[in-house]
Structures are given as structure tokens and as C-alpha cells.
Design a protein around this motif. Structure first.
Motif, short mmCIF file in Angstrom:
data_model
loop_
_atom_site.label_atom_id
_atom_site.label_comp_id
_atom_site.label_asym_id
_atom_site.label_seq_id
_atom_site.Cartn_x
_atom_site.Cartn_y
_atom_site.Cartn_z
N GLU A 161 0.82 -1.21 0.00
CA GLU A 161 0.00 0.00 0.00
C GLU A 161 0.86 1.26 0.00
O GLU A 161 0.43 2.32 -0.48
CB GLU A 161 -0.93 -0.02 1.22
CG GLU A 161 -2.07 0.96 1.15
CD GLU A 161 -3.09 0.71 2.25
OE1 GLU A 161 -4.22 0.27 1.95
OE2 GLU A 161 -2.76 0.95 3.44
N THR A 181 -5.72 -11.77 -3.77
CA THR A 181 -5.38 -10.35 -3.84
C THR A 181 -4.04 -10.15 -4.55
O THR A 181 -3.40 -11.11 -4.99
CB THR A 181 -5.28 -9.74 -2.42
OG1 THR A 181 -4.07 -10.20 -1.79
CG2 THR A 181 -6.47 -10.13 -1.56
N LYS A 182 -3.60 -8.90 -4.61
CA LYS A 182 -2.33 -8.56 -5.25
C LYS A 182 -1.14 -9.19 -4.54
O LYS A 182 -0.04 -9.24 -5.10
CB LYS A 182 -2.17 -7.03 -5.27
CG LYS A 182 -3.22 -6.31 -6.09
CD LYS A 182 -3.10 -4.80 -5.90
CE LYS A 182 -4.23 -4.07 -6.62
NZ LYS A 182 -4.19 -2.59 -6.35
N VAL A 233 -11.29 -6.46 -0.05
CA VAL A 233 -12.53 -5.85 -0.51
C VAL A 233 -12.52 -5.67 -2.02
O VAL A 233 -13.55 -5.82 -2.70
CB VAL A 233 -12.75 -4.50 0.21
CG1 VAL A 233 -13.86 -3.68 -0.47
CG2 VAL A 233 -13.11 -4.74 1.67
N GLU A 234 -11.34 -5.40 -2.58
CA GLU A 234 -11.22 -5.23 -4.04
C GLU A 234 -11.61 -6.50 -4.79
O GLU A 234 -11.96 -6.45 -5.97
CB GLU A 234 -9.79 -4.85 -4.40
CG GLU A 234 -9.35 -3.48 -3.91
CD GLU A 234 -7.88 -3.21 -4.23
OE1 GLU A 234 -7.24 -4.08 -4.86
OE2 GLU A 234 -7.38 -2.15 -3.84
N THR A 235 -11.55 -7.65 -4.14
CA THR A 235 -11.83 -8.93 -4.79
C THR A 235 -13.27 -9.37 -4.61
O THR A 235 -13.65 -10.47 -5.05
CB THR A 235 -10.90 -10.02 -4.25
OG1 THR A 235 -11.26 -10.33 -2.89
CG2 THR A 235 -9.45 -9.60 -4.29
N GLY A 236 -14.08 -8.57 -3.90
CA GLY A 236 -15.45 -8.98 -3.62
C GLY A 236 -15.56 -9.91 -2.44
O GLY A 236 -16.53 -10.66 -2.30
N TRP A 237 -14.59 -9.88 -1.56
CA TRP A 237 -14.53 -10.75 -0.38
C TRP A 237 -15.69 -10.48 0.56
O TRP A 237 -16.06 -9.34 0.81
CB TRP A 237 -13.18 -10.50 0.32
CG TRP A 237 -12.95 -11.16 1.63
CD1 TRP A 237 -12.81 -12.48 1.87
CD2 TRP A 237 -12.76 -10.49 2.89
NE1 TRP A 237 -12.54 -12.70 3.21
CE2 TRP A 237 -12.51 -11.49 3.85
CE3 TRP A 237 -12.77 -9.16 3.31
CZ2 TRP A 237 -12.27 -11.20 5.19
CZ3 TRP A 237 -12.54 -8.86 4.64
CH2 TRP A 237 -12.30 -9.87 5.57
N GLU A 262 -7.58 -5.90 4.73
CA GLU A 262 -9.01 -5.83 4.42
C GLU A 262 -9.25 -5.02 3.14
O GLU A 262 -10.09 -5.40 2.31
CB GLU A 262 -9.77 -5.21 5.58
CG GLU A 262 -11.27 -5.13 5.34
CD GLU A 262 -12.02 -4.58 6.54
OE1 GLU A 262 -13.25 -4.40 6.41
OE2 GLU A 262 -11.39 -4.32 7.59
N ARG A 263 -8.51 -3.93 2.99
CA ARG A 263 -8.70 -3.11 1.79
C ARG A 263 -8.34 -3.89 0.52
O ARG A 263 -9.00 -3.75 -0.52
CB ARG A 263 -7.86 -1.84 1.91
CG ARG A 263 -8.42 -0.84 2.93
CD ARG A 263 -7.72 0.49 2.87
NE ARG A 263 -6.41 0.49 3.50
CZ ARG A 263 -6.17 0.76 4.78
NH1 ARG A 263 -7.18 1.03 5.61
NH2 ARG A 263 -4.95 0.76 5.26
N LEU A 264 -7.32 -4.72 0.61
CA LEU A 264 -6.97 -5.58 -0.54
C LEU A 264 -8.06 -6.60 -0.82
O LEU A 264 -8.41 -6.86 -1.97
CB LEU A 264 -5.65 -6.29 -0.28
CG LEU A 264 -4.36 -5.47 -0.37
CD1 LEU A 264 -3.17 -6.33 0.02
CD2 LEU A 264 -4.17 -4.93 -1.78
#
Length: 515
Positions: A28, A101-102, A71-75, A67-69
Motif C-alpha cells: 500500500e 489479492t495482489k 474488498v477489491e476482490t469482492g470478499w 481488508e482493503r486488498l
């Protein structure tokens, strides 16, 4: 690209919850994380205690950057007030974080770190040292590999470096020779290891959360296999300290664990041996003999299996070429030691801390997670998340963010006092932070007894200090008490010792070691 604008590479050792959180924060911050994990998958240590439910609910177990990572995946975030097991932590959080994630392109599993140093510099050489990159050597299926990095975060934990059974910090005499009868940490006694413990006499050594959790599971196993016998070996003389803060603990599951354990001890399902300092382990036919202490306090128990839950210590051998400054007792960063020293720090809660407290003489090298605590207990995952947030900010040059505290920890409910006592109903009670607490009754020198709710008048035993009350001894066929002052085992050794003290007070010869 100029040297000033070069993207920093940060080597992160260990892919547990804190290691993966560190990678998320590093990423990040626009830096390049490389995570080296010795195990075949992420969360390898967590997998060893996958059967254990953690004390804190989901809201405390998920790092913000991770968590931010996700959330990007639709978790789908777990319900925040539920308490996960280690297995659920893996399945619902760590594995999606590592594979969806990334971060997935930054993790190298089956990569055992063997040494860390500076390129072109041994430990002694100083001039120009800070400018040299770190050299991390590791082994994988392809053979030896080398990684160069601008900074290193060691989040390898301590799970695979358990403390031995010996009370002096060394392995007990004979401990290595009876390894087949010993398990360390928290074996899955209700699952994978059930056959090993059901219907057997099992001793558990330790007074922390790992020991308590194992003893509670053994009590459940005893309900299913009534011939199972449970012996709690406690080095200290105050079992009530293991009961925690009860209802005063802001982590309800942690408080409930202590209260449930207190009730089990009071019920007699668990036989307690306080002041038992293991000195020697040996085979006694088909059984394991555990000797504790010497002289007057010398005694032994005979069991089938031993679980050693005496804490952990950091593995430091692969860091010999790194300049480290560690507290001489706890083997943690010196600035952190006063905050977590169990000899001085009576509260289980430790204030949040970060890069400043964790910094080492080797610029760019940091301990994080459980390993940062050295030999001290009571580490919480959320503490590790705050550590790596601060460390990542410091490495990135954001010193203001590194100094900022972004975490409030829940209180344990135990501070400056021995913890809760047992009520007449067997429930753990506490008089609050710093308040007095009635001591539990304990058995005297040589007595094989179960802690009882209803005490009987006390007498000093074989030179031991007087207890407020002692329970009525309950003979146990699987244990034997040494005679007075280290003499041979005798029947009713406790009574012998008491008579001996009375005789000596009257100037007469006693039954075992009078003069």
C-alpha cells in the motif's frame, strides 16, 4: 530511475497473520514486498493450532490494509462479533488474502530462511554499512536462493521454538530421550490426537492460555472416555493466576476461558500439582516418570503422556550477522521489554507500539509479531497489525505516521493482583484491578490432592510455607509422593511431613527427616 526514486524492496520473513499484514502495508506504501514462508502454505504455524478458537472476535483479527486488498476482490467479510478458530482464520482470511489479492505474486512458500546479512559486510564492519542492501539466503525445492532487500521484517513467530519442560529453561534431564511421550504447545486432543490421549493419564505442564485450553479439552475428552486422567503441573504456587480476569476481561472469550477452567479445577476433574518444577524425565516401564524439584520439595508423578505448554522463545541463529540489541532476559527489543516483562508488568494489556520501540542497531531491520515479544506471553494479533503499520510507514519515510498510534487494545481485567479466586460455586471471581483476592487452597509438600472447594484447617508441611487452607488429600494411584525431605516414597507423605513438623517443634525426632 535514480537511487532516490528506486522502489524499495522489503523482505518479510513469515506468512502468518502479521507477516501478510506487513506485506499489505508495504504494498500500500508503494514498495515491493517479498514474503518468504518456510511452510508449504501461508499460515503454516496457524495450521498447527487450527482446532483452537481465538480469544478475540473477527473485528480484532483482520488487518485494515489487508481488508482493503480483500474488498477489491469482492470478499465477504466474516461477521465481526464471531470468534474464529485457527482453521477458520486460515480459510476465511489468510488463504483468500494470499491467493485472491495482489499479494499472491509476492509470496514464496517452502522458502526456509537460513541466514540474513549485509551484502559485502560482516557483522564487525561499520563504514558504509547502512547503504548496503540486506542479503537473505533461503532454501527451497530448487536449492539455495538469495534475495536482496532494502529492509527486513522478521515475523517468523515462535511456534516452532517451544520452551522445554525443565524449570530452569534447559531441557529436563532425559527430556530428549522420551520425546515420543511429549507434545509441545496445544495438541488437538479432541481431534487428530484423540487416540493418543483418550483413556490415558495425561499431564499438562504450564499455566498460560495454551495449557488451560489443553486442560479444558482433556476434560471434555474425559467426559467421552471416563478412564482418562488429567494432571495439571504448575510451576508456581498460585493456581488462581491462571484464571485471568473473568468477567472484567474486555475480551469476553478470554475471560470465559479462565472462568471455565477455574470451575473445572474446583470440580475435581483436573488434579493439580502446584509448585512442581520439572527436573528430570525418564521411562518407568510403559509409563513416563516426571520428577520435580529436589530435597523437601522433591516428588514425582507417573503418567502416560506429557503436554509441555510452557511458552515459546525466538529462533535467532540465522540472524548471527545482523546487529541486534535484545533484552538479556526476554530476548526482545530493549525498549519493548519494560512494557511486557511478566516479572514487572502485571497487566496483560500492553500499550500499542511500533517502529520506534522495535528498531534495531541494524538500520532497516525489525522484529514484528510474536517474535518481537521474545519470551514474553500475552501477544495479540491486533498488536502485530499496529506494529507492521508503523514499521511500513517508517521504511517508506513517513515518520509522522510511524509515530502515530492507531490502535486501542481491550483490557484484560487483570492488573496488580493475583487474579480471580474461586467462589463456593466454583466460579472465578475478581475484586477488580489491584484489589485483593482470596488464594486458592493448595496441597502441602508431597501431598497428592485435588483442589477442593471446601478447605480444611492448614498446617505447614515439611518446611513449606503455611497455606491458608489445604484440601482433604485424595490418593491417586498413578502418582507417588516422595517421602519427607527427599526421602523414598511413603504412604500418606503429607501426613508424615505434618507430624514431622509438630515433632520438631516439640524437640522430638520426626517420622521422616527429624533430628
Amino acid at each position: 530511475m535514480t537511487e532516490a526514486s528506486k522502489i524499495k524492496t522489503v523482505a518479510i520473513l513469515g506468512a502468518g497473520p502479521v507477516g501478510l499484514a506487513a506485506a499489505a502495508h508495504v504494498l500500500e506504501r508503494g514498495m515491493e514486498p517479498v514474503v518468504l514462508e518456510a511452510g508449504p502454505t501461508v499460515g503454516h504455524a496457524v495450521r498447527q493450532w487450527s482446532h483452537v478458537q481465538v480469544f478475540s472476535p473477527w473485528e480484532y483479527n483482520i488487518d485494515k490494509a489487508a481488508e482493503r486488498l480483500l474488498v477489491e476482490t469482492g470478499w465477504n467479510k466474516p461477521q465481526p462479533d464471531l470468534y474464529p478458530t485457527g482453521g477458520e482464520l486460515l480459510e476465511q482470511y489468510l488463504e483468500p488474502l494470499a491467493t485472491r489479492t495482489k499479494l499472491k505474486d509476492h509470496i514464496r512458500t517452502q522458502s526456509m530462511v537460513t541466514s540474513v546479512g549485509r551484502v559485502g559486510f560482516d557483522k564487525v564492519k561499520t563504514k558504509g554499512r547502512e547503504a548496503a542492501p540486506f542479503e537473505i539466503r533461503y532454501q527451497n525445492g530448487k536449492g539455495p536462493e538469495v534475495l536482496r532487500a532494502d529492509a527486513v521484517i522478521d515475523a517468523t513467530g515462535t511456534w516452532f521454538s517451544p520452551n522445554p519442560a525443565g524449570a530452569n529453561g534447559l531441557p529436563a534431564i532425559g527430556e530428549r530421550e522420551v520425546q515420543d511421550r511429549i507434545a509441545y504447545g496445544m495438541p488437538d486432543v479432541l481431534g487428530r490426537a484423540r487416540a493418543r490421549y483418550a483413556g490415558r493419564c495425561v499431564a499438562v505442564l504450564g499455566g498460560g492460555h495454551s495449557a488451560i485450553g489443553t486442560l479444558i479439552d482433556l476434560a471434555k475428552l474425559k467426559d467421552e472416555a471416563p478412564t482418562t486422567e488429567i494432571v495439571w503441573l504448575l510451576r508456581g504456587d498460585s493456581p488462581e493466576k491462571s484464571f485471568g480476569g473473568g468477567s472484567a476481561d474486555q475480551l469476553a472469550a478470554r475471560g470465559a476461558l479462565g472462568s471455565a477452567f477455574a470451575a473445572l479445577v474446583a470440580s475435581g476433574k483436573i488434579r493439580s500439582e502446584t509448585g512442581f518444577r520439572v527436573s528430570q524425565l525418564s521411562r518407568d516401564g510403559e509409563h513416563l516418570r516426571i520428577d520435580g524439584g529436589a530435597g523437601c520439595s522433591g516428588r514425582f508423578v507417573t503418567v502416560d503422556e506429557l503436554v509441555v505448554s510452557t511458552g515459546f522463545r525466538p529462533e535467532l541463529d540465522f540472524l548471527r550477522e545482523i546487529r541486534l540489541s535484545l533484552d538479556p532476559a526476554l530476548e526482545c527489543p530493549p525498549t519493548l521489554a519494560p512494557l511486557i516483562d511478566p516479572n514487572e508488568h502485571s497487566c496483560g494489556t500492553v500499550r500499542p507500539h511500533g517502529a520506534r520501540e522495535l528498531a534495531q542497531p541494524e538500520p532497516g531491520f525489525y522484529f514484528a509479531g510474536m517474535k518481537s515479544y521474545g519470551r514474553a506471553p500475552t501477544f495479540l494479533m491486533m498488536t502485530g497489525y499496529e506494529q507492521v503499520r508503523s514499521i511500513a510507514a517508517e521504511i517508506a519515510g513517513d515518520h509522522e505516521a510511524a509515530r502515530r498510534v492507531e490502535l486501542v487494545l481491550p483490557e484484560t481485567g487483570v492488573c496488580n493482583g493475583p487474579g480471580p479466586s474461586l467462589s463456593p460455586t466454583g466460579e472465578a471471581t475478581t475484586s477488580g484491578c489491584g484489589g485483593p483476592s482470596a488464594a486458592l487452597p493448595i496441597s502441602g509438600c508431597g501431598a497428592q490432592a485435588i483442589l477442593a472447594v471446601e478447605p480444611v484447617p492448614a498446617a505447614s508441611a515439611c518446611g513449606a510455607p503455611k497455606a491458608a487452607a489445604t484440601p482433604t488429600p485424595v490418593p491417586a494411584p498413578s502418582t507417588a509422593a516422595s517421602g519427607c525431605c527427599g526421602g523414598p516414597p511413603v504412604e500418606n507423605a503429607s501426613a508424615c511431613c505434618v507430624k514431622d513438623e509438630i515433632a520438631k517443634a516439640e524437640g522430638k525426632k520426626g517420622c521422616g527427616c527429624g533430628s
